[in-house]
Design a protein around this motif. Sequence first.
Motif, PDB file in Angstrom:
ATOM      1  N   PHE A  33      25.951  73.076  66.989  1.00 34.15           N
ATOM      2  CA  PHE A  33      25.176  71.832  66.990  1.00 34.15           C
ATOM      3  C   PHE A  33      23.676  72.109  66.873  1.00 34.15           C
ATOM      4  O   PHE A  33      22.959  71.371  66.202  1.00 34.15           O
ATOM      5  CB  PHE A  33      25.458  71.009  68.239  1.00 34.15           C
ATOM      6  N   ALA A  34      23.185  73.163  67.526  1.00 37.57           N
ATOM      7  CA  ALA A  34      21.765  73.496  67.414  1.00 37.57           C
ATOM      8  C   ALA A  34      21.415  73.865  65.979  1.00 37.57           C
ATOM      9  O   ALA A  34      20.354  73.523  65.482  1.00 37.57           O
ATOM     10  CB  ALA A  34      21.409  74.637  68.365  1.00 37.57           C
ATOM     11  N   ARG A  35      22.329  74.517  65.295  1.00 36.67           N
ATOM     12  CA  ARG A  35      22.080  74.966  63.928  1.00 36.67           C
ATOM     13  C   ARG A  35      22.253  73.835  62.913  1.00 36.67           C
ATOM     14  O   ARG A  35      21.478  73.717  61.972  1.00 36.67           O
ATOM     15  CB  ARG A  35      23.040  76.111  63.584  1.00 36.67           C
ATOM     16  N   HIS A  36      23.273  72.990  63.098  1.00 27.11           N
ATOM     17  CA  HIS A  36      23.647  72.029  62.050  1.00 27.11           C
ATOM     18  C   HIS A  36      23.555  70.561  62.455  1.00 27.11           C
ATOM     19  O   HIS A  36      23.751  69.694  61.609  1.00 27.11           O
ATOM     20  CB  HIS A  36      25.086  72.310  61.579  1.00 27.11           C
ATOM     21  N   GLY A  37      23.295  70.261  63.721  1.00 26.07           N
ATOM     22  CA  GLY A  37      23.288  68.879  64.170  1.00 26.07           C
ATOM     23  C   GLY A  37      24.690  68.333  64.299  1.00 26.07           C
ATOM     24  O   GLY A  37      25.676  69.031  64.039  1.00 26.07           O
ATOM     25  N   LEU A  38      24.794  67.074  64.690  1.00 24.21           N
ATOM     26  CA  LEU A  38      26.098  66.450  64.869  1.00 24.21           C
ATOM     27  C   LEU A  38      26.807  66.262  63.534  1.00 24.21           C
ATOM     28  O   LEU A  38      27.962  66.654  63.364  1.00 24.21           O
ATOM     29  CB  LEU A  38      25.941  65.096  65.583  1.00 24.21           C
ATOM     30  N   ALA A  39      26.126  65.695  62.552  1.00 27.83           N
ATOM     31  CA  ALA A  39      26.770  65.417  61.262  1.00 27.83           C
ATOM     32  C   ALA A  39      27.150  66.694  60.524  1.00 27.83           C
ATOM     33  O   ALA A  39      28.206  66.756  59.888  1.00 27.83           O
ATOM     34  CB  ALA A  39      25.862  64.552  60.397  1.00 27.83           C
ATOM     35  N   GLY A  53      36.678  65.204  71.042  1.00 30.60           N
ATOM     36  CA  GLY A  53      36.157  65.015  69.692  1.00 30.60           C
ATOM     37  C   GLY A  53      34.732  65.490  69.559  1.00 30.60           C
ATOM     38  O   GLY A  53      34.052  65.828  70.535  1.00 30.60           O
ATOM     39  N   LYS A  54      34.264  65.523  68.327  1.00 30.74           N
ATOM     40  CA  LYS A  54      32.967  66.094  68.003  1.00 30.74           C
ATOM     41  C   LYS A  54      31.810  65.340  68.659  1.00 30.74           C
ATOM     42  O   LYS A  54      30.896  65.953  69.222  1.00 30.74           O
ATOM     43  CB  LYS A  54      32.788  66.145  66.483  1.00 30.74           C
ATOM     44  N   ILE A  80      15.597  72.178  72.375  1.00 29.15           N
ATOM     45  CA  ILE A  80      14.721  71.382  71.512  1.00 29.15           C
ATOM     46  C   ILE A  80      15.459  70.979  70.245  1.00 29.15           C
ATOM     47  O   ILE A  80      15.414  69.828  69.813  1.00 29.15           O
ATOM     48  CB  ILE A  80      13.437  72.160  71.160  1.00 29.15           C
ATOM     49  N   ARG A  81      16.160  71.928  69.645  1.00 24.27           N
ATOM     50  CA  ARG A  81      16.897  71.618  68.413  1.00 24.27           C
ATOM     51  C   ARG A  81      17.948  70.545  68.680  1.00 24.27           C
ATOM     52  O   ARG A  81      18.103  69.610  67.887  1.00 24.27           O
ATOM     53  CB  ARG A  81      17.521  72.880  67.837  1.00 24.27           C
ATOM     54  N   LEU A  82      18.661  70.658  69.790  1.00 20.21           N
ATOM     55  CA  LEU A  82      19.681  69.656  70.123  1.00 20.21           C
ATOM     56  C   LEU A  82      19.051  68.278  70.328  1.00 20.21           C
ATOM     57  O   LEU A  82      19.573  67.266  69.851  1.00 20.21           O
ATOM     58  CB  LEU A  82      20.452  70.078  71.376  1.00 20.21           C
ATOM     59  N   LEU A  83      17.931  68.229  71.035  1.00 24.62           N
ATOM     60  CA  LEU A  83      17.265  66.947  71.269  1.00 24.62           C
ATOM     61  C   LEU A  83      16.732  66.343  69.972  1.00 24.62           C
ATOM     62  O   LEU A  83      16.787  65.121  69.777  1.00 24.62           O
ATOM     63  CB  LEU A  83      16.146  67.101  72.295  1.00 24.62           C
ATOM     64  N   LEU A  84      16.217  67.193  69.093  1.00 25.44           N
ATOM     65  CA  LEU A  84      15.740  66.686  67.807  1.00 25.44           C
ATOM     66  C   LEU A  84      16.893  66.159  66.967  1.00 25.44           C
ATOM     67  O   LEU A  84      16.786  65.091  66.344  1.00 25.44           O
ATOM     68  CB  LEU A  84      14.968  67.772  67.056  1.00 25.44           C
ATOM     69  N   TRP A  85      18.008  66.892  66.930  1.00 26.85           N
ATOM     70  CA  TRP A  85      19.188  66.397  66.203  1.00 26.85           C
ATOM     71  C   TRP A  85      19.667  65.080  66.798  1.00 26.85           C
ATOM     72  O   TRP A  85      20.013  64.148  66.077  1.00 26.85           O
ATOM     73  CB  TRP A  85      20.314  67.434  66.233  1.00 26.85           C
ATOM     74  N   GLU A  86      19.684  65.008  68.117  1.00 26.95           N
ATOM     75  CA  GLU A  86      20.126  63.777  68.765  1.00 26.95           C
ATOM     76  C   GLU A  86      19.224  62.612  68.359  1.00 26.95           C
ATOM     77  O   GLU A  86      19.705  61.525  68.021  1.00 26.95           O
ATOM     78  CB  GLU A  86      20.120  63.954  70.284  1.00 26.95           C
ATOM     79  N   ALA A  87      17.912  62.834  68.359  1.00 28.85           N
ATOM     80  CA  ALA A  87      16.972  61.780  67.983  1.00 28.85           C
ATOM     81  C   ALA A  87      17.190  61.334  66.540  1.00 28.85           C
ATOM     82  O   ALA A  87      17.155  60.139  66.232  1.00 28.85           O
ATOM     83  CB  ALA A  87      15.542  62.260  68.173  1.00 28.85           C
TER      84      ALA A  87
END
Length: 196
Positions: free
Chosen positions: A20-26, A50-51, A95-102
């Motif tokens: 998730f940190a590397r690729h985000g949720l999608a 699930g994802k 940080i990467r996870l929070l940015l992807w989440e945003a």
Amino acid sequence: MTYDAEATRQRIFEAATAEFARHGLAGARIDRIATAAKANKQAIYLYFGGKEKLFGQVVRAKVDEICHAVDLDPRTLPEAVGQLFDWYHEHPELIRLLLWEALEVDGGRVEGEEERKEGYRGHVDGLVAAGVPGRAAAQDWLFTILGLVAWNFSVPQLRRLILDEPDPERAIARRREVVVELARALAERAAPAPHP
């Protein structure tokens, strides 16, 4: 050899954090998480649902980790901000996870939102108890402190361009000093006035 469900859950969780940190949720793929975790895809659905739910649990766990690692008390704020800065430096995945989440939640509710809010309410209550004058001021203070630290790791390209420091570690050390000094000024401003 017996099946260790907890070890499997932990491997899935660690693989999911990296994915998730590397690729985000999608962009994340359950099959890559399963392969990295040496688990089957069914285990991911069984343990995490699930994802989307797994992503939410990963973000929440990483946020909880930092929330429990540092106590933002106005009386010891510079030291706490230094610890927070170091934690973000050592754990860039948050940080990467929070940015992807945003980017991916786009203003909607996040997984575990109420529990996460409750954790922040606890920090706000602690700040009020420590002398920050009022809930709104404590909320603003907490958000400002988190932003002051996190921004350094959210946009490393701007840090490099603006500081024009060829050594990334020296740039981080420089930013840490500045952030700790700003925290010291904020703490002095938030300190309750002595009684006459």
